[in-house]
Enzyme design. Structure first.
Site, PDB file in Angstrom:
ATOM      1  CG  ASP A  67      -0.276  -0.390   2.508  1.00  0.00           C
ATOM      2  OD1 ASP A  67       0.963  -0.406   2.556  1.00  0.00           O
ATOM      3  OD2 ASP A  67      -0.983  -0.680   3.480  1.00  0.00           O
ATOM      4  CG  ASN A 136      -8.988  -1.419  12.106  1.00  0.00           C
ATOM      5  OD1 ASN A 136      -8.010  -2.008  11.650  1.00  0.00           O
ATOM      6  ND2 ASN A 136      -9.495  -0.338  11.537  1.00  0.00           N
ATOM      7  CG  HIS A 138      -5.882  -2.089   8.912  1.00  0.00           C
ATOM      8  ND1 HIS A 138      -6.052  -0.914   9.607  1.00  0.00           N
ATOM      9  CD2 HIS A 138      -4.560  -2.204   8.713  1.00  0.00           C
ATOM     10  CE1 HIS A 138      -4.877  -0.349   9.810  1.00  0.00           C
ATOM     11  NE2 HIS A 138      -3.947  -1.112   9.282  1.00  0.00           N
ATOM     12  CD  GLU A 143      -8.829   1.045   7.859  1.00  0.00           C
ATOM     13  OE1 GLU A 143      -8.831   0.161   8.752  1.00  0.00           O
ATOM     14  OE2 GLU A 143      -8.237   2.116   7.978  1.00  0.00           O
TER      15      GLU A 143
HETATM   16  C1  GLP Z   1      -0.640   0.388   8.617  1.00  0.00           C
HETATM   17  C2  GLP Z   1      -0.264  -0.427   7.384  1.00  0.00           C
HETATM   18  C3  GLP Z   1      -0.424  -1.907   7.620  1.00  0.00           C
HETATM   19  C4  GLP Z   1       0.187  -2.288   8.946  1.00  0.00           C
HETATM   20  C5  GLP Z   1      -0.549  -1.605  10.064  1.00  0.00           C
HETATM   21  C6  GLP Z   1       0.029  -1.913  11.437  1.00  0.00           C
HETATM   22  O1  GLP Z   1      -1.896   0.938   8.594  1.00  0.00           O
HETATM   23  N1  GLP Z   1      -0.971  -0.052   6.207  1.00  0.00           N
HETATM   24  O2  GLP Z   1       0.162  -2.618   6.534  1.00  0.00           O
HETATM   25  O3  GLP Z   1       0.142  -3.678   9.119  1.00  0.00           O
HETATM   26  O4  GLP Z   1      -0.510  -0.209   9.885  1.00  0.00           O
HETATM   27  O5  GLP Z   1       1.143  -1.125  11.680  1.00  0.00           O
HETATM   28  P1  GLP Z   1       2.180  -1.345  12.840  1.00  0.00           P
HETATM   29  O6  GLP Z   1       3.029  -2.487  12.427  1.00  0.00           O
HETATM   30  O7  GLP Z   1       2.968  -0.064  12.903  1.00  0.00           O
HETATM   31  O8  GLP Z   1       1.399  -1.602  14.069  1.00  0.00           O
END
Ligand code: GLP
Length: 245
Positions: A67, A136, A138, A143
């Site tokens: 992404d 959440n 995702h 989402e």
């Molecule tokens: C973001 C990314 C995800 C990631 C998530 C969790 O929103 N788009 O790919 O898995 O956050 O992030 P973190 O690893 O910093 O908790």
């Protein structure tokens, strides 16, 4: 779904890096699907270390990231493109021409997402897709919704994601409100999924992903249906799953 229990963040990172390096050793020209967020940073740094020791060679590897924020250029220090260069690509011998991130700078969302889907499909989809999980549930930026998404598309980020990701920006207002993300179907096309999760704030999402109903209200729950999905999570992230695996 195979659940691998790690003691802590360092242990989770090494275990994940071991799995990724095994993939690259077994198939030097493999396609890796990569993720951003703070969770995979330890694994990326471990892989850099092993590359420097001569244990793993990325010269033929191709990568496709999940992404990108809409509206950010590759040079923007908050972009996922910049993050990948900083945390991983600059430390290994990958050919940057073989690394791909959705083009957040293209204001034409439909064209940008269609082009990215075609690139991932033409590459034959990832041999291994690395994933983190949002609080959440995702994956990528898919989402919670009424239905599972399919291909790469533009999403409106939820308030909880904006708030969670604001720690990486100066102010919450600076967090982009939209992103381009691979869809759930694209993610499921990978031949192997490697999910990493750590910390108490991921415990509910990890529980719902592994043991909740398969439902788009927790996008990660679809991974229960993947034929080769490995979850590497630490003590805290697995704290609500005790006795269930
Ligand atoms: C973001 C990314 C995800 C990631 C998530 C969790 O929103 N788009 O790919 O898995 O956050 O992030 P973190 O690893 O910093 O908790």
């Amino acid at each position: 779904m195979k659940i691998i229990h790690a003691k802590d963040y360092a242990d989770m990172s090494r275990k994940a890096a071991n799995i990724i390096s095994a993939q690259v050793i077994l198939k030097p020209d493999c396609v890796l699907g990569l993720a951003t967020g703070t969770t995979p940073i330890g694994a990326y740094h471990q892989l850099i270390d092993w590359y420097k020791k001569g244990d793993v060679d990325f010269s033929q590897v191709k990568t496709y990231n999940l992404d990108e924020y809409r509206g950010l250029t590759h040079e923007d220090p908050q972009s996922y493109h910049y993050f990948m260069n900083k945390e991983f690509f600059s430390g290994i011998n990958i050919d940057l021409a073989n690394t791909h991130v959705p083009d957040g700078a293209n204001p034409d969302a439909e064209a940008a997402c269609k082009a990215y889907d075609k690139m991932v499909a033409d590459a034959g989809y990832p041999d291994l897709q690395l994933l983190g999980i949002g609080r959440n549930g995702h994956i990528g930026f898919n989402e919670p919704a009424d239905a599972f998404s399919k291909g790469t598309h533009c999403v409106d980020l939820t308030e909880s994601t904006i708030e969670a990701n604001s720690r990486l920006f100066e102010k919450e207002e600076d967090v982009p409100r939209q992103a381009y993300t691979m869809g759930v179907q694209t993610i499921m096309n990978a031949r192997m999924i490697l999910m990493v999760a750590n910390g108490k704030n991921k415990a509910q999402a990890v529980h719902d992903m592994c043991f909740g109903p398969v439902a788009p209200s927790c996008p990660a729950s679809i991974l229960q249906l993947h034929a080769n999905c490995v979850v590497v999570a630490d003590d805290e992230a697995l704290s609500l799953c005790e006795g269930q695996y």
